[in-house]
Design an enzyme around this catalytic site. Sequence first.
Site, PDB file in Angstrom:
ATOM      1  N   LYS A 199     -11.823  16.629  41.347  1.00 38.66           N
ATOM      2  CA  LYS A 199     -11.024  17.908  40.776  1.00 38.66           C
ATOM      3  C   LYS A 199     -10.322  18.068  39.211  1.00 38.66           C
ATOM      4  CE  LYS A 199      -7.973  22.460  42.388  1.00 38.66           C
ATOM      5  NZ  LYS A 199      -7.230  22.558  42.954  1.00 38.66           N
ATOM      6  N   CYS A 213     -11.878  24.132  45.191  1.00 35.95           N
ATOM      7  CA  CYS A 213     -11.219  25.073  44.869  1.00 35.95           C
ATOM      8  C   CYS A 213     -10.991  25.937  43.798  1.00 35.95           C
ATOM      9  CB  CYS A 213      -9.714  24.326  45.456  1.00 35.95           C
ATOM     10  SG  CYS A 213      -9.207  26.350  46.159  1.00 35.95           S
ATOM     11  N   GLU A 261     -10.465  21.845  51.546  1.00 41.95           N
ATOM     12  CA  GLU A 261     -10.182  20.755  50.231  1.00 41.95           C
ATOM     13  C   GLU A 261      -8.897  20.352  51.254  1.00 41.95           C
ATOM     14  OE1 GLU A 261      -7.687  21.417  46.208  1.00 41.95           O
ATOM     15  OE2 GLU A 261      -8.231  22.731  47.631  1.00 41.95           O
TER      16      GLU A 261
END
Length: 282
Positions: A119, A161, A45
């Site tokens: 995300k 993440c 990331e």
Amino acid sequence: MADKIKQICAIQMTSGTNVDDNISDIEQQLLTLEQTQQQLVLLPECCLFFGGKDQEQLTLAKANKDSHGLKAKLAALAKKYNVFLVAGSIPVLSKFPDKFTNSCFVFSPDGETLGDYDKIHLFDVAVEDNEKNYFESRYAKAGDHISVVDVAGINVGLSICYDLRFPELFRQLCQQGAKIITVPSAFTRVTGAAHWQTLLQARAIENQVYIIAADQEGVHSNGRETWGHSMIISPWGEILTQLDTGKGIICAEYQEEELNKVRKAMPVNTHNRFKNKLMSYE
């Protein structure tokens, strides 16, 4: 046409705030790959910018709005080193001028974009570290769809993440055919030490998929500390390879026959009585 993927790899970085320096770090790792095999490579990331202020990511997204410079640099890496590149995440300006999406792009060895993902779950939490509080949604806009990308005939599910803590997302990726799920991350040292490995193995076991997890590691320029411990996990939950600290690259063989063997012996997706509906028992 690219060959069938033989290896799956993860690059661990200590990204800084200079894009060109981060590109150089990625190149150093890609240079070590075996040229006779076709690889799928995952970056962490915030691979091209990390360790600055959150607002600086928005500034970077605005600066690259028209040129798509960050994306172009990553596509060029995929082409130069003949890899399928799952390019961690970069900030991309959203339709709202004061927000960016934390976006992952997948590139072919020809430099073509095969798919992307924004995300979904944003990191707005309190953590007992130097930062104390994280508020990702201040400048980032959450994505609104999941993404499974066909990479040389293999379905690859994308996550980023904090998504790791939401098993429903991984289940949806699996139900849409994912055989590999990538987890580019910048896990904090505190949360990483507590939960990183456990969550990664659980997601692999629950969904009977290969998990590739590339993490940031070390102390960054703003004092933020990330956990590292990048790893590749089999559909049976075994850690095939890992890198605890420092910069580097790890690779493991992708064996679809092993994945099929695990799924055939224990067909949890077929047995799942909660698939696509909620069941109640009285």
